[in-house]
Design an enzyme around this catalytic site. Structure first.
Site, PDB file in Angstrom:
ATOM      1  N   GLU A   1      -5.152 -11.074  -1.547  1.00 25.28           N
ATOM      2  CA  GLU A   1      -5.899 -11.235  -0.505  1.00 25.28           C
ATOM      3  C   GLU A   1      -7.557 -11.146  -0.503  1.00 25.28           C
ATOM      4  OE1 GLU A   1      -4.594  -7.670   2.175  1.00 25.28           O
ATOM      5  OE2 GLU A   1      -2.556  -7.844   1.362  1.00 25.28           O
TER       6      GLU A   1
ATOM      7  N   GLU B   1       0.762  -1.281  -0.085  1.00 25.84           N
ATOM      8  CA  GLU B   1       0.004  -0.045   0.246  1.00 25.84           C
ATOM      9  C   GLU B   1       0.883   1.161   0.056  1.00 25.84           C
ATOM     10  OE1 GLU B   1      -2.927   0.083   3.043  1.00 25.84           O
ATOM     11  OE2 GLU B   1      -3.795  -1.836   2.313  1.00 25.84           O
TER      12      GLU B   1
HETATM   13  C1  XIL Z   1      -4.710  -7.519   8.147  1.00 29.43           C
HETATM   14  C2  XIL Z   1      -4.901  -8.904   9.015  1.00 29.43           C
HETATM   15  O1  XIL Z   1      -5.848  -9.707   8.403  1.00 29.43           O
HETATM   16  C3  XIL Z   1      -5.566  -8.526  10.564  1.00 29.43           C
HETATM   17  O2  XIL Z   1      -5.518  -9.572  11.239  1.00 29.43           O
HETATM   18  C4  XIL Z   1      -4.746  -7.273  10.996  1.00 29.43           C
HETATM   19  O3  XIL Z   1      -5.332  -6.945  12.067  1.00 29.43           O
HETATM   20  C5  XIL Z   1      -4.775  -6.079   9.989  1.00 29.43           C
HETATM   21  O4  XIL Z   1      -4.140  -6.446   8.944  1.00 29.43           O
HETATM   22  N1  XIL Z   1      -4.348  -5.455   3.539  1.00 29.43           N
HETATM   23  C6  XIL Z   1      -3.468  -5.980   3.978  1.00 29.43           C
HETATM   24  C7  XIL Z   1      -3.449  -7.018   4.981  1.00 29.43           C
HETATM   25  O5  XIL Z   1      -2.387  -5.868   3.158  1.00 29.43           O
HETATM   26  O6  XIL Z   1      -2.150  -7.053   5.689  1.00 29.43           O
HETATM   27  C8  XIL Z   1      -4.384  -6.784   5.983  1.00 29.43           C
HETATM   28  O7  XIL Z   1      -4.242  -7.792   6.934  1.00 29.43           O
HETATM   29  C9  XIL Z   1      -5.829  -6.627   5.633  1.00 29.43           C
HETATM   30  C10 XIL Z   1      -5.677  -5.757   4.464  1.00 29.43           C
END
Ligand code: XIL
Length: 357
Positions: free
Chosen positions: A277, A170
């Site tokens: 994701e 990001e």
């Molecule tokens: C999230 C995890 O799933 C959670 O457990 C944590 O509290 C916050 O981060 N984008 C991303 C991930 O790149 O690393 C994030 O993961 C979700 C959104």
């Protein structure tokens, strides 16, 4: 006042009816008897692509079903939080590796590859993973040294088991279309990003190096902004191999055409694309609509040669990050909270098998 709704009995019935409309098939039994063999990883293997899931190490030991399904169905794992800076190096040069080691051991034992997520996540929109000592660095040179030290320690330790790194997560503004003005980029300019890629390449020459970003799965201003940033970084000598599309779809997945168009833009630059994701929120309890959207995402990836990975952000609704972020109603994954396969599982399976609608 309307007589019907001033009568308590009618009022109760009206509320119940509205709830039934709102929550659709909520009271109906749900179909859960989909075959889970051949597995997703067997089908994905036929295309030479990765099918992955984010994982939490404590569940590998606490919940046998969790470990069994993760091992059987997926050929790639992304540690959900355990490779993030706050978890690996909470203080400068002080490391905690146990959890990431546990995921690495599990993946190795089950013939799975690991996506290394993530070396630096500078954006602080909703979750801070960069420790305070970095954000409060006394000057630019010290901040740069912290980044260099961190990348060196993590990449050196996991180069053997990690095959793709989300070097930067990001870099863009979450809701805007420009580069995020976080403390790291504000202090060091875009040069730190180029340097991070160069350093990771020199430490782990065999791994594919990615920029991973949110909300760039459809054509639009943010996708264009990311294309521009990656173009500048490539020109400046950053060895970027690919772009990760996070694909957290809170309000429905894009059409096949929209996703294909985005992927083709990256392919035209000679880059790989990964869906990193994936989760799709179920609205109004409509699991069939969710399944169709999952099918579209798989179809899009399979139709662009540059797309070599579909990783989900978990696999069971019991342990989705969205349970905390939105609520357990969001049920965004392939298996329900009892580890039973949902229509979304069947849709992904059939799309990988080439039997989609
Ligand atoms: C999230 C995890 O799933 C959670 O457990 C944590 O509290 C916050 O981060 N984008 C991303 C991930 O790149 O690393 C994030 O993961 C979700 C959104």
């Amino acid at each position: 006042m309307n007589k019907v709704f001033s009568n308590p009995r009618w009022c109760t019935i009206a509320v119940a009816l509205s709830a039934a409309v709102l929550f659709g098939t909520g009271c109906m039994p749900k179909e859960r008897d989909f075959p889970t063999s051949p597995t997703l990883r067997e089908f994905a293997g036929q295309h030479g692509i990765l099918i992955g899931a984010a994982a939490r190490p404590h569940l590998l030991v606490e919940e046998p079903q969790y470990a069994d399904i993760l091992a059987a169905q997926f050929n790639s794992i992304t540690p959900e939080t355990d490779l993030k800076w706050l978890h690996t190096e909470p203080e400068h040069l002080t490391y905690t590796w146990d959890n990431a080691d546990a995921v690495a051991a599990f993946a190795t034992a089950n013939n799975q590859t690991i996506r290394g997520h993530t070396l630096v996540w500078p954006n602080e929109f909703y979750y801070i993973t960069t420790p305070d000592y970095v954000r409060n660095a006394p000057d630019a040179a010290t901040m740069q040294k912290y980044i260099d030290d961190h990348i060196e320690a993590v990449v050196t330790r996991y180069a053997d088991v990690v095959h793709r790194w989300d070097v930067i997560n990001e870099p863009m503004q979450t809701l805007g279309s420009g580069v995020d003005p976080n403390i790291i980029t504000a202090t060091l300019g875009e040069a730190w990003m180029v340097r991070a890629f160069q350093q990771t390449r020199s430490l782990d020459p065999d791994a594919d190096l990615y920029i991973n970003e949110a909300l760039t799965e459809r054509p639009g201003a943010k996708h264009s902004g990311l294309l521009a940033l990656v173009g500048r970084m490539l020109d400046a000598g950053a060895p970027i191999d690919g772009v990760g599309l996070q694909s957290h779809f809170l309000f429905g997945a894009p059409s096949v055409q929209a996703m294909v168009s985005v992927m083709q833009d990256w392919e035209a630059l000679g880059l790989k694309v990964a869906i990193t994701e994936l989760d799709i929120v179920t609205w109004l309890d409509n699991e069939e609509a969710q399944a169709l959207q999952y099918e579209n995402v798989v179809t899009a990836c399979l139709s662009v040669a540059a797309c070599g990975e579909i990783t989900l952000w978990g696999f069971t609704d019991k342990h989705s990050w969205l349970n905390g972020f939105l609520g357990s109603w969001s049920t965004p994954l392939l298996f329900d909270a009892d580890y039973l396969p949902k229509p979304a599982y069947a849709a992904v399976s059939m799309a990988l098998a080439g039997e989609g609608n």
